[in-house]
Design a protein around this motif. Structure first.
Motif, PDB file in Angstrom:
ATOM      1  N   VAL A   1       1.837  -1.207   2.291  1.00  0.00           N
ATOM      2  CA  VAL A   1       1.241  -1.498   1.135  1.00  0.00           C
ATOM      3  C   VAL A   1       0.525  -2.854   1.165  1.00  0.00           C
ATOM      4  O   VAL A   1       0.973  -3.785   1.152  1.00  0.00           O
ATOM      5  CB  VAL A   1       2.227  -1.363  -0.384  1.00  0.00           C
ATOM      6  CG1 VAL A   1       1.343  -1.583  -1.652  1.00  0.00           C
ATOM      7  CG2 VAL A   1       3.100  -0.277  -0.238  1.00  0.00           C
TER       8      VAL A   1
ATOM      9  N   SER B   1       0.584  -6.547  -2.039  1.00  0.00           N
ATOM     10  CA  SER B   1       1.842  -6.028  -2.523  1.00  0.00           C
ATOM     11  C   SER B   1       2.983  -7.083  -2.874  1.00  0.00           C
ATOM     12  O   SER B   1       4.070  -6.636  -3.023  1.00  0.00           O
ATOM     13  CB  SER B   1       2.498  -4.834  -1.904  1.00  0.00           C
ATOM     14  OG  SER B   1       2.897  -5.407  -0.442  1.00  0.00           O
TER      15      SER B   1
ATOM     16  N   ILE C   1       4.672  -0.394  -6.463  1.00  0.00           N
ATOM     17  CA  ILE C   1       4.578   0.775  -5.477  1.00  0.00           C
ATOM     18  C   ILE C   1       5.335   0.481  -4.133  1.00  0.00           C
ATOM     19  O   ILE C   1       6.032   1.530  -3.913  1.00  0.00           O
ATOM     20  CB  ILE C   1       2.678   0.898  -4.962  1.00  0.00           C
ATOM     21  CG1 ILE C   1       2.000   1.432  -5.961  1.00  0.00           C
ATOM     22  CG2 ILE C   1       2.822   2.019  -3.747  1.00  0.00           C
ATOM     23  CD1 ILE C   1       0.504   1.472  -5.729  1.00  0.00           C
TER      24      ILE C   1
ATOM     25  N   VAL D   1      -0.959   2.406   1.768  1.00  0.00           N
ATOM     26  CA  VAL D   1      -1.364   2.229   0.523  1.00  0.00           C
ATOM     27  C   VAL D   1      -2.502   0.993   0.549  1.00  0.00           C
ATOM     28  O   VAL D   1      -2.063  -0.135   0.685  1.00  0.00           O
ATOM     29  CB  VAL D   1      -0.377   2.163  -0.589  1.00  0.00           C
ATOM     30  CG1 VAL D   1      -1.155   1.765  -1.896  1.00  0.00           C
ATOM     31  CG2 VAL D   1       0.531   3.074  -0.690  1.00  0.00           C
TER      32      VAL D   1
ATOM     33  N   ASN E   1      -4.223  -1.383  -1.577  1.00  0.00           N
ATOM     34  CA  ASN E   1      -4.151  -1.890  -2.769  1.00  0.00           C
ATOM     35  C   ASN E   1      -4.850  -3.560  -2.892  1.00  0.00           C
ATOM     36  O   ASN E   1      -5.068  -3.833  -4.136  1.00  0.00           O
ATOM     37  CB  ASN E   1      -2.731  -1.961  -3.138  1.00  0.00           C
ATOM     38  CG  ASN E   1      -2.505  -2.487  -4.646  1.00  0.00           C
ATOM     39  OD1 ASN E   1      -3.227  -1.968  -5.528  1.00  0.00           O
ATOM     40  ND2 ASN E   1      -2.078  -3.742  -4.806  1.00  0.00           N
TER      41      ASN E   1
ATOM     42  N   THR F   1      -6.158   2.084  -3.716  1.00  0.00           N
ATOM     43  CA  THR F   1      -6.290   2.107  -5.102  1.00  0.00           C
ATOM     44  C   THR F   1      -7.687   1.738  -5.559  1.00  0.00           C
ATOM     45  O   THR F   1      -8.477   0.804  -5.267  1.00  0.00           O
ATOM     46  CB  THR F   1      -5.432   0.499  -5.509  1.00  0.00           C
ATOM     47  OG1 THR F   1      -4.005   0.643  -5.370  1.00  0.00           O
ATOM     48  CG2 THR F   1      -5.563   0.070  -7.031  1.00  0.00           C
TER      49      THR F   1
ATOM     50  N   ALA G   1       2.549   3.424  -9.888  1.00  0.00           N
ATOM     51  CA  ALA G   1       3.401   3.455  -8.973  1.00  0.00           C
ATOM     52  C   ALA G   1       3.735   5.003  -9.022  1.00  0.00           C
ATOM     53  O   ALA G   1       4.026   5.607  -7.671  1.00  0.00           O
ATOM     54  CB  ALA G   1       4.548   2.417  -9.222  1.00  0.00           C
ATOM     55  N   GLU G   2       4.170   5.640  -9.864  1.00  0.00           N
ATOM     56  CA  GLU G   2       4.521   6.792 -10.090  1.00  0.00           C
ATOM     57  C   GLU G   2       3.689   7.788  -9.392  1.00  0.00           C
ATOM     58  O   GLU G   2       3.905   8.880  -8.965  1.00  0.00           O
ATOM     59  CB  GLU G   2       5.031   7.144 -11.410  1.00  0.00           C
ATOM     60  CG  GLU G   2       6.165   6.538 -12.003  1.00  0.00           C
ATOM     61  CD  GLU G   2       7.665   7.255 -11.449  1.00  0.00           C
ATOM     62  OE1 GLU G   2       7.596   7.905 -10.785  1.00  0.00           O
ATOM     63  OE2 GLU G   2       8.679   6.439 -11.642  1.00  0.00           O
TER      64      GLU G   2
ATOM     65  N   ALA H   1       1.333   7.032  -7.335  1.00  0.00           N
ATOM     66  CA  ALA H   1       1.379   6.743  -5.729  1.00  0.00           C
ATOM     67  C   ALA H   1       2.743   7.528  -5.131  1.00  0.00           C
ATOM     68  O   ALA H   1       2.579   8.248  -3.900  1.00  0.00           O
ATOM     69  CB  ALA H   1       1.436   5.252  -5.289  1.00  0.00           C
TER      70      ALA H   1
END
Length: 260
Positions: free
Chosen positions: A9, A12, A20, A88, A90, A140, A232-233, A235
């Protein structure tokens, strides 16, 4: 759910990215976190993830404006864990100013971090995902991947670019067991949003409360900030087998913003 998987990620060490990384670890994935910040605080988060969730967590300080550092980060992750299963993208920055006053260096940095870094990570991750026949690429995005707002030329351009990149990659890897999607939240209360308030106050000649009410939340019919945990949920869901047929999608989490 994600045991024996590795999630990398970017961006992060705080905010959405950290939420996430933590939810991936909570569900069994080893994680690579990345970003800038205080070294002691980052180490506390890294070691805390390992202790709390019983997975391995490593930190990379790779600069997302530098393609060679991104390549090294991806290579190190593959060497450590075998492959990056869940990527991810982000990392992001923001600057708010009228187009005629927009600093060139800010434009270049925003395009590099918010858009080009995603190309570099995907470029490096896809071969390993193809080899395993499984992968999840989650970018993202933003409501600004779908609509525009004044004074955010670089950010809107980058996020529109993320939408196009996501769709193109999804088509290229559609038969390889890999999905590519973008999460497009409205305003999430993060350090990135908080830091843009003074610039918006200056650009629009508003008070802080006016910016929150009349700019940030004006576009969201719910009049509520999206939370980092909600992103996050999403992802986590996109990383699951239940989402294996979702690809090339812009997953809106914007309180109804784009529906207007």
């Amino acid at each position: 759910m994600l045991k024996d998987k590795t999630a990398l990620v970017t961006g992060s060490t705080s905010g959405i990215g950290l939420a996430i990384a933590r939810i991936m670890a909570r569900n069994g994935a080893n994680v690579v976190i990345n970003g800038f910040g205080d070294g002691d605080a980052i180490e506390k988060e890294r070691s805390g993830i390992e202790t709390e969730f019983g997975v391995k967590c490593v930190y990379s300080g790779a600069d997302m404006t530098k393609g060679d550092e991104i390549a090294d980060m991806m290579a190190d992750a593959a060497k450590e864990f075998g492959a990056v299963d869940i990527l991810v993208n982000n990392a992001g920055i923001q600057h708010v100013a009228p187009i005629e006053d927009f600093p060139i260096d800010k434009w270049n940095a925003i395009i590099a971090i918010n858009l080009s870094s995603a190309f570099h990570t995907i470029h490096a991750a896809v071969p390993g995902m193809r080899k395993k026949g499984w992968g999840r690429i989650i970018n993202t995005g933003s409501a600004h991947a779908l609509v525009a707002s004044p004074f955010k030329s670089a950010y809107v351009a980058a996020k529109h670019g993320i939408a196009g990149l996501t769709k193109t990659v999804a088509l290229e890897v559609a038969e390889a067991g890999i999905t590519a999607n973008a999460i497009c939240p409205g305003y999430v209360w993060t350090p990135l949003v908080e830091r843009q308030i003074p610039d918006t106050m200056k650009a629009r000649h508003m008070t802080e409360e006016e910016v929150k009410r009349d700019v940030l939340l004006a576009a969201q019919p719910t009049k509520k900030f999206v939370t980092v945990d909600q992103v996050a949920e999403m992802a986590l869901y996109l990383s699951s087998d239940a989402a294996s047929c979702i690809t090339g999608s812009m997953m809106q989490m914007d309180g109804g913003w784009v529906a207007q």
